[in-house]
Design an enzyme around this catalytic site. Sequence first.
Site, PDB file in Angstrom:
ATOM      1  N   ARG A  32       0.810  -1.235   0.000  1.00 38.15           N
ATOM      2  CA  ARG A  32       0.000   0.000   0.000  1.00 38.15           C
ATOM      3  C   ARG A  32       0.838   1.276   0.000  1.00 38.15           C
ATOM      4  NH1 ARG A  32      -3.140  -3.314   3.075  1.00 38.15           N
ATOM      5  NH2 ARG A  32      -4.975  -4.008   1.913  1.00 38.15           N
ATOM      6  N   LYS A  54       1.894  11.314 -11.058  1.00 38.09           N
ATOM      7  CA  LYS A  54       1.063  10.341 -11.783  1.00 38.09           C
ATOM      8  C   LYS A  54       1.907   9.124 -12.118  1.00 38.09           C
ATOM      9  CE  LYS A  54      -2.517  12.937 -14.201  1.00 38.09           C
ATOM     10  NZ  LYS A  54      -3.078  13.213 -15.536  1.00 38.09           N
ATOM     11  N   GLU A  96       7.033  17.838 -24.976  1.00 33.75           N
ATOM     12  CA  GLU A  96       6.379  18.223 -23.716  1.00 33.75           C
ATOM     13  C   GLU A  96       6.799  19.645 -23.304  1.00 33.75           C
ATOM     14  OE1 GLU A  96       3.974  16.482 -22.356  1.00 33.75           O
ATOM     15  OE2 GLU A  96       4.397  14.324 -22.455  1.00 33.75           O
ATOM     16  N   LYS A 138       5.090  22.787 -14.668  1.00 36.54           N
ATOM     17  CA  LYS A 138       4.330  21.588 -14.307  1.00 36.54           C
ATOM     18  C   LYS A 138       4.059  21.547 -12.794  1.00 36.54           C
ATOM     19  CE  LYS A 138       3.418  16.827 -14.666  1.00 36.54           C
ATOM     20  NZ  LYS A 138       3.601  15.540 -15.308  1.00 36.54           N
ATOM     21  N   GLU A 148      -6.446  16.701 -10.582  1.00 40.80           N
ATOM     22  CA  GLU A 148      -7.027  16.992 -11.893  1.00 40.80           C
ATOM     23  C   GLU A 148      -8.513  17.331 -11.842  1.00 40.80           C
ATOM     24  OE1 GLU A 148      -5.022  14.746 -15.016  1.00 40.80           O
ATOM     25  OE2 GLU A 148      -6.872  14.812 -16.174  1.00 40.80           O
ATOM     26  N   ARG A 152      -5.185  21.115 -13.717  1.00 43.21           N
ATOM     27  CA  ARG A 152      -4.252  20.086 -14.181  1.00 43.21           C
ATOM     28  C   ARG A 152      -4.641  19.526 -15.551  1.00 43.21           C
ATOM     29  NH1 ARG A 152      -0.885  15.507 -10.766  1.00 43.21           N
ATOM     30  NH2 ARG A 152       0.348  14.866 -12.568  1.00 43.21           N
ATOM     31  N   ASN A 156      -3.072  18.164 -20.276  1.00 44.15           N
ATOM     32  CA  ASN A 156      -3.505  17.172 -21.266  1.00 44.15           C
ATOM     33  C   ASN A 156      -3.630  17.750 -22.665  1.00 44.15           C
ATOM     34  OD1 ASN A 156      -3.721  15.191 -19.297  1.00 44.15           O
ATOM     35  ND2 ASN A 156      -5.827  15.769 -18.803  1.00 44.15           N
ATOM     36  N   HIS A 159      -3.090  15.667 -25.718  1.00 46.92           N
ATOM     37  CA  HIS A 159      -3.044  14.275 -25.256  1.00 46.92           C
ATOM     38  C   HIS A 159      -4.312  13.472 -25.544  1.00 46.92           C
ATOM     39  CE1 HIS A 159       0.646  15.524 -23.397  1.00 46.92           C
ATOM     40  NE2 HIS A 159       0.851  14.348 -22.825  1.00 46.92           N
ATOM     41  N   HIS A 163      -2.771  10.547 -27.217  1.00 50.46           N
ATOM     42  CA  HIS A 163      -2.824   9.191 -26.644  1.00 50.46           C
ATOM     43  C   HIS A 163      -3.490   8.217 -27.598  1.00 50.46           C
ATOM     44  CE1 HIS A 163      -2.326  10.411 -22.127  1.00 50.46           C
ATOM     45  NE2 HIS A 163      -1.170  10.144 -22.714  1.00 50.46           N
ATOM     46  N   HIS A 175       5.872   8.714 -27.350  1.00 49.91           N
ATOM     47  CA  HIS A 175       4.871   9.545 -26.672  1.00 49.91           C
ATOM     48  C   HIS A 175       4.946  11.007 -27.161  1.00 49.91           C
ATOM     49  CE1 HIS A 175       2.171  10.965 -23.582  1.00 49.91           C
ATOM     50  NE2 HIS A 175       3.048  11.891 -23.270  1.00 49.91           N
TER      51      HIS A 175
HETATM   52  N1  LIG Z   1       3.491  10.128 -15.317  1.00 52.34           N
HETATM   53  C1  LIG Z   1       3.404  11.212 -16.057  1.00 52.34           C
HETATM   54  O1  LIG Z   1       3.002  12.265 -15.583  1.00 52.34           O
HETATM   55  C2  LIG Z   1       3.827  11.149 -17.485  1.00 52.34           C
HETATM   56  C3  LIG Z   1       3.976  12.340 -18.208  1.00 52.34           C
HETATM   57  C4  LIG Z   1       4.435  12.282 -19.512  1.00 52.34           C
HETATM   58  C5  LIG Z   1       4.727  11.044 -20.067  1.00 52.34           C
HETATM   59  N2  LIG Z   1       4.548   9.898 -19.359  1.00 52.34           N
HETATM   60  C6  LIG Z   1       4.872   8.595 -19.924  1.00 52.34           C
HETATM   61  O2  LIG Z   1       6.261   8.511 -20.135  1.00 52.34           O
HETATM   62  C7  LIG Z   1       6.506   7.574 -21.179  1.00 52.34           C
HETATM   63  C8  LIG Z   1       7.568   8.110 -22.097  1.00 52.34           C
HETATM   64  O3  LIG Z   1       8.762   8.328 -21.388  1.00 52.34           O
HETATM   65  P1  LIG Z   1      10.156   8.430 -22.148  1.00 52.34           P
HETATM   66  O4  LIG Z   1       9.999   9.314 -23.314  1.00 52.34           O
HETATM   67  O5  LIG Z   1      11.164   8.771 -21.126  1.00 52.34           O
HETATM   68  O6  LIG Z   1      10.358   6.976 -22.763  1.00 52.34           O
HETATM   69  P2  LIG Z   1      11.092   5.654 -22.239  1.00 52.34           P
HETATM   70  O7  LIG Z   1      11.007   5.522 -20.785  1.00 52.34           O
HETATM   71  O8  LIG Z   1      10.556   4.552 -23.076  1.00 52.34           O
HETATM   72  O9  LIG Z   1      12.618   5.900 -22.629  1.00 52.34           O
HETATM   73  C9  LIG Z   1      12.961   6.025 -23.985  1.00 52.34           C
HETATM   74  C10 LIG Z   1      14.078   5.089 -24.399  1.00 52.34           C
HETATM   75  O10 LIG Z   1      15.321   5.649 -24.010  1.00 52.34           O
HETATM   76  C11 LIG Z   1      16.084   4.700 -23.247  1.00 52.34           C
HETATM   77  N3  LIG Z   1      16.855   5.521 -22.328  1.00 52.34           N
HETATM   78  C12 LIG Z   1      16.425   6.101 -21.185  1.00 52.34           C
HETATM   79  N4  LIG Z   1      17.385   6.904 -20.685  1.00 52.34           N
HETATM   80  C13 LIG Z   1      18.444   6.825 -21.521  1.00 52.34           C
HETATM   81  C14 LIG Z   1      19.732   7.443 -21.534  1.00 52.34           C
HETATM   82  N5  LIG Z   1      20.081   8.344 -20.638  1.00 52.34           N
HETATM   83  N6  LIG Z   1      20.572   7.113 -22.544  1.00 52.34           N
HETATM   84  C15 LIG Z   1      20.205   6.226 -23.510  1.00 52.34           C
HETATM   85  N7  LIG Z   1      19.004   5.632 -23.552  1.00 52.34           N
HETATM   86  C16 LIG Z   1      18.129   5.937 -22.562  1.00 52.34           C
HETATM   87  C17 LIG Z   1      15.066   3.781 -22.678  1.00 52.34           C
HETATM   88  O11 LIG Z   1      15.617   2.530 -22.391  1.00 52.34           O
HETATM   89  C18 LIG Z   1      14.032   3.707 -23.794  1.00 52.34           C
HETATM   90  O12 LIG Z   1      14.398   2.783 -24.769  1.00 52.34           O
HETATM   91  C19 LIG Z   1       5.189   7.356 -21.879  1.00 52.34           C
HETATM   92  O13 LIG Z   1       4.720   6.058 -21.598  1.00 52.34           O
HETATM   93  C20 LIG Z   1       4.274   8.395 -21.282  1.00 52.34           C
HETATM   94  O14 LIG Z   1       2.949   7.977 -21.204  1.00 52.34           O
HETATM   95  C21 LIG Z   1       4.113   9.939 -18.080  1.00 52.34           C
HETATM   96 ZN   LIG Z   2       2.685  13.583 -22.121  1.00 47.16          ZN
END
Ligand SMILES: NC(=O)c1ccc[n+]([C@@H]2O[C@H](COP(=O)([O-])OP(=O)(O)OC[C@H]3O[C@@H](n4cnc5c(N)ncnc54)[C@H](O)[C@@H]3O)[C@@H](O)[C@H]2O)c1
Ligand SMILES: [Zn+2]
Length: 276
Positions: A32, A54, A96, A138, A148, A152, A156, A159, A163, A175
């Site tokens: 939890r 999130k 972003e 942010k 949200e 907040r 989006n 998005h 999405h 993304h």
């Molecule tokens: N929680 C939230 O508020 C929020 C906000 C925006 C996006 N997201 C989510 O985040 C995700 C996208 O995140 P992302 O763009 O970081 O993608 P990701 O986590 O898939 O990373 C992208 C790629 O880069 C590689 N990588 C990571 N760091 C590296 C580094 N320093 N050097 C070399 N390679 C590296 C990873 O292994 C992966 O293959 C989506 O699923 C999206 O929905 C969440």
């Molecule tokens: Zn996003």
Amino acid sequence: LTAGHGRDSAVLALGGGVTGDLAGFVAATFLRGLPLVQLPTTLLAMIDSSVGGKTGVDTPAGKNLVGSFHQPRLVLADLDTLSTLPAKELRSGMAEAIKHGAIADADYFAVIERDAQVLLRLDREKMCRLIERSVQIKAAVVEADEREGGLRKTLNFGHTIGHAIEAHSRFQLLHGESIAIGMVVEAEVGEQMGITQKGTAKQLRMLLQRIGLPFRVPSTFSLDAIMDLTRVDKKARGGRVEYALLEQVGKCSVGAGSYGTPVPDEVAQEALARAL
Ligand SMILES: NC(=O)c1ccc[n+]([C@@H]2O[C@H](COP(=O)([O-])OP(=O)(O)OC[C@H]3O[C@@H](n4cnc5c(N)ncnc54)[C@H](O)[C@@H]3O)[C@@H](O)[C@H]2O)c1
Ligand SMILES: [Zn+2]
């Protein structure tokens, strides 16, 4: 569980947004809730996903349908990690940052326009300022409205369509790439509804092009399938799909009062068709 971790453990999420979302979800639910530290290594994770609490996992039915709010105790971003990040991933993160400028700060949007190339070359000082400004924007939004209820929702922007496009591509589009296209389509939606200042979609397209991000819906994509996916999006309420729309670059539309605007399907479909 097999390793016998208890409530005296903590979860460290070292990686991109996917790692942060998954590890965060584990931290939110394991016994939890365990303390969480975000150690973002992608630009997207540094400026967006590691901040705000999130967490969640993607499912074939759509993005972010399973998740939880769980604030990190600490977010530590080491810019040196960006030196190994593939260029495509760096550009995805810039989407972003462009969103943050579009919803909250026209001057910041202009800085990204001006410094696009230097930022992509990872100029340390400029990148540091970019991360700082995005996190400020942010964090301020999340502080005002963590769950949200209103403000907040502005995060989006791009998005609802983004999405849907991301899921429709079976997560082949990144993304940031998906929301880049989503922002253009949603700006078109807003322009068509008389909410967004004319020329905003064009302004977005020009900046996305400069960064090397996509701004068109791939011609092989099915617009009907994308529309269906917008309806399973969590932002759909009582059958109506809500969009976060802009008034202009730097300013969100308050909509009906809570930053969400219901958009008729025909309007969204037409905007999608125009972005093909
Ligand atoms: N929680 C939230 O508020 C929020 C906000 C925006 C996006 N997201 C989510 O985040 C995700 C996208 O995140 P992302 O763009 O970081 O993608 P990701 O986590 O898939 O990373 C992208 C790629 O880069 C590689 N990588 C990571 N760091 C590296 C580094 N320093 N050097 C070399 N390679 C590296 C990873 O292994 C992966 O293959 C989506 O699923 C999206 O929905 C969440
Ligand atoms: Zn996003």
